[in-house]
Design an enzyme around this catalytic site. Structure first.
Site, PDB file in Angstrom:
ATOM      1  N   LYS A  82       0.957  -1.190  -0.005  1.00  0.00           N
ATOM      2  CA  LYS A  82       0.049   0.160   0.035  1.00  0.00           C
ATOM      3  C   LYS A  82       0.799   1.181  -0.053  1.00  0.00           C
ATOM      4  O   LYS A  82       0.620   2.239  -0.786  1.00  0.00           O
ATOM      5  CB  LYS A  82      -1.042   0.146   1.089  1.00  0.00           C
ATOM      6  CG  LYS A  82      -1.752   1.308   1.276  1.00  0.00           C
ATOM      7  CD  LYS A  82      -2.524   1.516   0.169  1.00  0.00           C
ATOM      8  CE  LYS A  82      -3.419   2.942   0.101  1.00  0.00           C
ATOM      9  NZ  LYS A  82      -4.221   2.963   1.216  1.00  0.00           N
ATOM     10  N   LYS A  90       1.083  12.663   5.091  1.00  0.00           N
ATOM     11  CA  LYS A  90       1.147  11.357   6.221  1.00  0.00           C
ATOM     12  C   LYS A  90       1.638  10.234   5.434  1.00  0.00           C
ATOM     13  O   LYS A  90       2.582   9.735   5.699  1.00  0.00           O
ATOM     14  CB  LYS A  90      -0.239  10.935   6.757  1.00  0.00           C
ATOM     15  CG  LYS A  90       0.053   9.675   7.505  1.00  0.00           C
ATOM     16  CD  LYS A  90      -1.526   9.255   8.034  1.00  0.00           C
ATOM     17  CE  LYS A  90      -2.497   8.750   6.994  1.00  0.00           C
ATOM     18  NZ  LYS A  90      -2.170   7.216   6.630  1.00  0.00           N
TER      19      LYS A  90
END
Length: 296
Positions: free
Chosen positions: A173, A241
């Site tokens: 991911k 992030k």
């Protein structure tokens, strides 16, 4: 009896995933810190839970669709967390983008309580989540997959099994997020140059989306720019992030990521300028001397 499943987090992705599970015939219990999000889903046939702890009493499978590891920690181990009340053999499916090492450690922590865990980040956007067509990048023990049964396929068109322990789902991911962030930043740079040079923005979009320079992110995100609509489907701060996680992972093995580093700085700049909660296409606002479509 209808098999019960809990969904924590009814944001852009979680709301669609909960709907996909309900359409597949599961009894879907939901929790979100926004009461209005819960009530909207209850109106469609879902069941509200007042806390993750209450959900743990009702469901042996809980799917968590939250922003980050800190929120996941809170719903598991906080004052009203689910972990203490989950029955041994229950399954926690973690769909956030997190540090892979944190995901590995979480699997071990839950195993100490007799709980199963799937490292299962997601991709595809809100529309694909709502239609059950998103992608899941999963890793976990065989017992965890067995407990999930058909739930993963109900939520996603592509369920990739990437390992028999947690970690590889999150690693894949963040690699996906490296590409996504770089592609958005590059798309914004290209559109900004076009605007600076006086090219008609709509014509530029038409040409690029039918040429070799196109990317899915250019086609999707630059449509937001043309519309002048920065309503967040995925916010600038998400890529602050996520690209930060990418760089942290690479730094640990002293692996250079020059493009990811530059894209991260662009998103940081946009966030620092006050655009952190806008759609991630707002990264285009870091470029000087251009007039954006829809600007007043």
């Amino acid at each position: 009896m209808t098999e019960a499943v809990g969904v924590i987090g009814l944001g852009a992705m979680g709301r669609g995933m909960a709907g996909s599970l309900r359409r597949a015939g599961y009894g879907v219990h939901v929790f979100d810190v926004r009461p209005e999000a819960v009530q909207a889903f209850v109106a469609e046939g879902g069941t509200a839970c007042a806390s993750p702890a209450e959900m743990a009493q009702r469901c042996e499978v809980i799917v968590s669709v939250l922003v980050n590891a800190a929120q996941t920690e809170e719903v598991l181990f906080g004052p009203s967390g689910a972990a203490a009340g989950m029955k041994p053999g229950s399954l926690f499916v973690m769909c956030s983008t997190v540090d892979p090492n944190w995901s590995v450690a979480l699997e071990a922590r839950l195993a100490e309580r007799g709980l199963l865990y799937l490292d299962a980040p997601i991709s595809g956007g809100a529309a694909k989540a709502a239609s059950g067509q998103m992608t899941m990048m999963t890793a976990g023990r065989a017992e965890a997959y067995a407990k999930a049964g058909g739930m993963l396929d109900a939520m996603a068109a592509k369920v990739y099994k990437l390992g028999d322990r947690a970690g590889n789902g999150s690693k894949v991911k963040i690699i996906n997020q490296l590409l996504a962030g770089v592609h958005i930043a590059a798309a914004a740079e290209a559109m900004a140059l076009g605007l600076r040079e006086g090219v008609d923005a709509n014509a530029l979009y038409e040409v690029i989306t039918n040429s070799a320079g196109n990317s899915w992110m250019f086609e999707n995100r630059m449509a937001h720019v043309l519309a002048g609509d920065y309503t967040p489907l995925s916010a600038v701060d998400i890529f602050v992030k996520d690209l930060g996680l990418v760089l942290d992972t690479a730094r640990a093995s002293k692996f250079p990521l020059p493009l990811a580093s530059t894209a991260h700085q662009m998103f940081m700049q946009a966030s620092s300028a006050g655009h952190g909660r806008e759609d991630d296409s707002a990264v285009i606002k870091v470029f000087p001397g251009i007039t954006l479509p829809g600007a007043k």
